[in-house]
Scaffold this motif. Structure first.
Motif, PDB file in Angstrom:
ATOM      1  N   LYS A   1      29.523  40.360  46.073  1.00 40.48           N
ATOM      2  CA  LYS A   1      30.684  39.955  45.279  1.00 40.48           C
ATOM      3  C   LYS A   1      30.278  39.209  44.011  1.00 40.48           C
ATOM      4  CE  LYS A   1      31.772  36.158  48.551  1.00 40.48           C
ATOM      5  NZ  LYS A   1      30.624  36.310  49.469  1.00 40.48           N
ATOM      6  N   SER A   2      29.227  38.364  44.134  1.00 37.04           N
ATOM      7  CA  SER A   2      28.760  37.667  42.927  1.00 37.04           C
ATOM      8  C   SER A   2      28.079  38.650  41.980  1.00 37.04           C
ATOM      9  CB  SER A   2      27.790  36.549  43.295  1.00 37.04           C
ATOM     10  OG  SER A   2      28.470  35.519  43.973  1.00 37.04           O
ATOM     11  N   THR A   3      27.321  39.601  42.554  1.00 40.52           N
ATOM     12  CA  THR A   3      26.665  40.616  41.729  1.00 40.52           C
ATOM     13  C   THR A   3      27.682  41.369  40.883  1.00 40.52           C
ATOM     14  OG1 THR A   3      25.050  40.860  43.485  1.00 40.52           O
ATOM     15  CG2 THR A   3      25.070  42.572  41.819  1.00 40.52           C
TER      16      THR A   3
ATOM     17  N   ASP B   1      47.006  36.900  42.820  1.00 36.91           N
ATOM     18  CA  ASP B   1      47.993  37.973  42.870  1.00 36.91           C
ATOM     19  C   ASP B   1      47.523  39.068  43.820  1.00 36.91           C
ATOM     20  OD1 ASP B   1      49.623  36.788  40.935  1.00 36.91           O
ATOM     21  OD2 ASP B   1      48.328  37.566  39.339  1.00 36.91           O
ATOM     22  N   ARG B   2      46.190  39.287  43.795  1.00 38.78           N
ATOM     23  CA  ARG B   2      45.613  40.278  44.711  1.00 38.78           C
ATOM     24  C   ARG B   2      44.314  39.723  45.285  1.00 38.78           C
ATOM     25  NH1 ARG B   2      44.587  45.861  42.057  1.00 38.78           N
ATOM     26  NH2 ARG B   2      44.234  44.687  40.142  1.00 38.78           N
ATOM     27  N   VAL B   3      44.038  40.048  46.536  1.00 41.47           N
ATOM     28  CA  VAL B   3      42.771  39.660  47.136  1.00 41.47           C
ATOM     29  C   VAL B   3      41.995  40.937  47.448  1.00 41.47           C
ATOM     30  CG1 VAL B   3      41.636  38.567  49.108  1.00 41.47           C
ATOM     31  CG2 VAL B   3      43.680  37.536  48.120  1.00 41.47           C
ATOM     32  N   ILE B   4      40.761  41.002  46.903  1.00 37.72           N
ATOM     33  CA  ILE B   4      39.908  42.165  47.175  1.00 37.72           C
ATOM     34  C   ILE B   4      38.975  41.798  48.311  1.00 37.72           C
ATOM     35  CG2 ILE B   4      38.101  43.643  46.231  1.00 37.72           C
ATOM     36  CD1 ILE B   4      39.431  43.052  43.481  1.00 37.72           C
ATOM     37  N   VAL B   5      39.053  42.539  49.408  1.00 38.85           N
ATOM     38  CA  VAL B   5      38.190  42.245  50.547  1.00 38.85           C
ATOM     39  C   VAL B   5      37.012  43.210  50.502  1.00 38.85           C
ATOM     40  CG1 VAL B   5      38.050  42.001  53.041  1.00 38.85           C
ATOM     41  CG2 VAL B   5      40.195  41.524  51.859  1.00 38.85           C
TER      42      VAL B   5
ATOM     43  N   SER C   1      41.202  37.561  43.404  1.00 39.86           N
ATOM     44  CA  SER C   1      40.086  36.963  44.112  1.00 39.86           C
ATOM     45  C   SER C   1      39.272  38.037  44.816  1.00 39.86           C
ATOM     46  CB  SER C   1      40.573  35.968  45.155  1.00 39.86           C
ATOM     47  OG  SER C   1      41.055  34.820  44.533  1.00 39.86           O
ATOM     48  N   ILE C   2      37.961  37.788  44.927  1.00 38.72           N
ATOM     49  CA  ILE C   2      37.100  38.668  45.703  1.00 38.72           C
ATOM     50  C   ILE C   2      36.564  37.865  46.870  1.00 38.72           C
ATOM     51  CG2 ILE C   2      35.127  40.210  45.681  1.00 38.72           C
ATOM     52  CD1 ILE C   2      35.269  40.304  42.701  1.00 38.72           C
TER      53      ILE C   2
ATOM     54  N   VAL D   1      35.575  34.617  42.649  1.00 36.15           N
ATOM     55  CA  VAL D   1      34.814  34.893  43.872  1.00 36.15           C
ATOM     56  C   VAL D   1      34.859  33.658  44.755  1.00 36.15           C
ATOM     57  CG1 VAL D   1      32.477  35.222  44.775  1.00 36.15           C
ATOM     58  CG2 VAL D   1      33.277  36.601  42.854  1.00 36.15           C
ATOM     59  N   THR D   2      35.148  33.835  46.030  1.00 35.79           N
ATOM     60  CA  THR D   2      35.226  32.672  46.911  1.00 35.79           C
ATOM     61  C   THR D   2      34.838  33.033  48.340  1.00 35.79           C
ATOM     62  OG1 THR D   2      36.682  30.997  47.849  1.00 35.79           O
ATOM     63  CG2 THR D   2      37.688  33.085  47.274  1.00 35.79           C
TER      64      THR D   2
END
Lengths: 256, 255, 251
Positions: free
Chosen positions: A45-47, A202-206, A36-37, A190-191
């Protein structure tokens, strides 16, 4: 495997100035991973997702999929948008069969496969409905089925549940996880919702804004298959959420 | 300036196309652009022709201004009163597809071939889109804004001029523009049907007398009228809508 | 709208017809100038039984429909071309910007001289008048198509051309049909005027012929017919629109 190397994106603003939307993004996604981003609005993030989809070109750097650079959209990466983007003039079944027809499958074959997918998202009774006759949650189920139909290796999901009410959202999250457990596609999600990101990934990208960049990558080490009702009482789950919420709050105070 | 370059190129391309058509058809009825433009100063130095053009513009202005005043008031009435709307909507829809310029022969019989019939037909030809858009504009004014103005103690007349009219103005201008184009077209047609004077008369008389250079010069003049009126209209619209923008700020404060 | 509120709209229409009837009956306006509505309707049915008159209607309809259909194709093709790339968009719009403010009716004498007095000059005038609203509506409609619709199709494996023709064009269909409706009414009016200005057949010619011979009653009939034609064709197109746009959200 998706590898993103030194990726940047510049836009021209209305005033003719250069605006750096994304700066030097480096990221690797393993096959079958759910990532997730998340980040404040304007962090790009959407870009980033659209560039991986091949919908908009990168300004610098490159995106490699199994070693091959992305040159445009392709059926190996299937998008799911917040706005559903269904074809209003096609029925539910025709929408789902669309990608298969493009691949040259016969009408009967495409529709048979579409019916299987329709069953998977629990809408077999609505095959001959038009999208406008469905609720938001049902539309998004159709959109997901339409994308799954052409069997992409990667799902690119752009705030797919952002326009839905809380109840529908929980249902779709659960169903998405179930589908993912079964097919193990790579998912980039993306959320805006920290809770959603932690629950699914599994991983969250901040990400941070101004210019958009990856601030931190947090592995979510919770057992699978996950049950939301169990996670609610899991201390680690709550800690992940508090930690990420805190980071995003800090960005927003910084920006203000 | 650079944004006009494509249009200029297109204009030149059209003139070239005209020249090519002239050379390849070899028709006496299709002179080249050079001879048409050469006939222009001759036509414009001719007192009769100038009189024709002035007459045309005068009638058009009269018919159009009448239509603007009538159309805006009528349209706003429909836009603000549901009763007027229900009463008049079917009538408007029925009148809409009538070719107004086709009424010219009947009006000629009733009013003669003078100015009265032509002004009336121009008025009829241009008022419907003005009514229609003023109506839509009046309808779109937020009821909440009108109510809050009433709550602040604004009377109905004040509300009409200070709230409804400015808010409906962008839409009204769309109608006024369509009306202007129709006024020009109706004017030309009315003069072709009732040939006494005017640019339309000049156009068809030149054709009948096989003065083709002169005929194309008349076409150029009518085209130029279209462009000049369009430019003037744009200038007025920008001026008024700037004012209406500030009007919208007032509205926000009111709401 | 309830039936009652629709009925109220008939009041001004009936009122106008009654006023007309009263004016004609009172003798204030001589019969030669203003025939009564009853006479006009009678004459209308008389003429509708006359094969010569029906042939005139046929001529007008032929010019109207062929001009409209050519304009529909031309306007749509130009809009698709315009939507296909930046270069074509700039080029097509440059011509549109030059030609749109031009009163096309002024070109009619030139068309007569080039194409002759027959069908083609009338059809050509209808085409250039009707193509503009169709082009503009289609162009706007295609520009406003949600980009994500195209992205979704491209990801599924659609080519650019496929997207243009089978995603953007159908997505713009509501807007195209709205433009077509406007263009249809314009076509009706233009074909009639072109026949009035120069023709030897068609409804417009019937009007001018009656005017030359001071047969007032015969002047009313073609005007009523062309208006009815405009209303009828417009209603037909609206019905077709509802059928074609069955899946689209209501606007």
């Amino acid at each position: 495997m998706i590898a993103i190397e030194h990726l940047s994106k510049r836009f021209k603003t209305a005033a003719g100035k250069d605006h750096l939307a994304l700066s030097d993004i480096n990221l690797e996604l393993k096959s079958g991973e759910f990532v997730s981003i998340i980040g404040p609005s304007g962090c790009g993030k959407s870009t980033l997702l659209y560039m991986i989809g091949g919908f908009i070109p990168a300004s610098e750097g490159r995106i490699l999929i199994d070693g091959k650079p992305v040159a445009g959209p392709g059926p190996d990466r299937g998008p799911v948008f917040q706005e559903f983007a269904l074809f209003a003039w096609k029925t539910v079944l025709q929408n789902i069969a669309y990608g298969l027809r493009l691949q040259g499958k016969s009408k009967a074959e495409a529709e048979a496969r579409a019916r299987v997918l329709l069953k998977m998202v629990g809408l077999e009774r609505f095959a001959n409905f038009y999208p406008k006759e469905l609720s938001g949650g049902m539309k998004q189920r159709v959109a997901i089925a339409r994308t799954l139909a052409y069997d992409p290796q990667t799902l690119l999901m752009d705030e797919p549940f952002g326009a839905l009410d809380a109840h529908t959202r929980t249902h779709l999250q659960r169903d998405l996880l179930q589908i993912w457990e079964e097919h193990r596609k790579t998912v980039l999600f993306v959320t805006h919702s920290v809770e959603e990101a932690v629950y699914l990934s599994d991983r969250v990208i901040v990400m941070a804004a101004g210019p958009g960049r990856i601030d931190r990558i947090i592995p979510i080490e919770l057992d699978r298959p996950r049950q939301r009702s169990e996670l609610m009482f899991d201390r680690r789950y709550q800690e992940y959420i508090t930690q990420i919420e805190g980071m995003i709050d800090a960005f927003e105070t910084e920006a203000a | 300036m650079t944004r006009h370059i494509p249009s200029i190129c297109a204009g030149v391309a059209l003139l070239l196309l005209w020249e090519i058509a002239h050379r390849s058809f070899g028709l006496s009825g299709l002179p080249g652009p050079v001879s048409a433009f050469r006939a222009l100063p001759e036509l414009l130095s001719d007192g009769d022709a100038l009189y024709d053009i002035a007459q045309s513009l005068q009638r058009m202005a009269a018919g159009y201004l009448l239509a603007a005043v009538f159309g805006i008031s009528f349209g706003l009435l429909m836009g603000t009163s549901p009763l007027a709307e229900r009463l008049l909507n079917p009538l408007i829809m029925m009148i809409y597809p009538i070719p107004k310029a086709a009424l010219m022969p009947i009006l000629m019989i009733w009013l003669g071939i003078g100015d009265a019939s032509k002004i009336l037909v121009i008025f009829l030809g241009s008022s419907l889109p003005i009514i229609y858009h003023a109506w839509q504009g009046g309808r779109s004014v937020s009821q909440i804004v009108v109510w809050s103005a009433a709550a602040m103690g604004m009377g109905p007349v004040q509300r009409l001029f200070r709230i409804v009219l400015p808010a409906a103005l962008p839409e009204i201008f769309i109608g006024l523009r369509t009306g202007l184009i129709l006024a020009l077209i109706t004017m030309v047609v009315s003069e072709i049907v009732a040939r006494s004077n005017g640019i339309g008369n000049l156009l068809f008389n030149s054709m009948d007398m096989a003065l083709y250079d002169r005929m194309f010069a008349a076409i150029i003049i009518i085209a130029a009228m279209g462009y000049v009126l369009d430019l003037i209209f744009e200038a007025i619209r920008t001026r008024f809508l700037r004012w209406s923008d500030s009007g919208e700020h007032i509205q926000v404060a009111v709401g | 709208m309830t039936a009652n509120s629709k009925l109220i709209g008939l009041v001004p229409i009936l009122g106008l017809v009654l006023l007309w009837g009263w004016l004609a009956a009172s003798g204030m306006a001589p019969r030669a100038l203003l025939p009564s509505p009853v006479d006009v309707v009678q004459r209308l049915f008389e003429l509708l039984a006359d094969p010569d008159f029906l042939a005139q209607i046929g001529t007008t309809l032929f010019r109207l429909v062929s001009g409209f259909l050519i304009a529909l194709v031309l306007g749509t093709v130009l809009a698709v071309l315009s939507a296909s790339s930046e270069v074509t968009q700039t080029a097509v719009n440059a011509f549109v910007r030059i030609l749109a403010p031009l009163p096309k009716i002024a070109l009619y004498p030139a068309m007569i001289l080039i194409l002759g007095f027959g069908h083609s000059s009338k059809i050509a005038l209808v085409v250039i008048e009707a193509a503009f609203p169709i082009y503009l509506a289609t162009y706007q409609g295609m520009r406003n198509v949600d980009k994500k619709l195209v992205w979704a199709a491209r990801s599924a494996g659609a080519s650019r051309l496929h997207c243009l023709l089978f995603v953007m064009l159908p997505a713009a269909a509501p807007s195209i049909l709205t433009g077509a409706r406007v263009a249809l009414v314009i076509s009706c009016i233009v074909v009639f005027l072109s026949e009035m200005m120069s023709s030897t057949e068609g409804l417009g010619y019937v009007l001018i012929d009656a005017a030359r011979n001071f047969r007032t009653i015969d002047m009313f009939v073609p005007i009523i017919l062309i208006s009815a034609l405009g209303l009828g064709l417009g209603a037909g197109l609206s019905a077709l629109r509802r059928k074609l746009l069955v899946g689209y959200p209501q606007d």
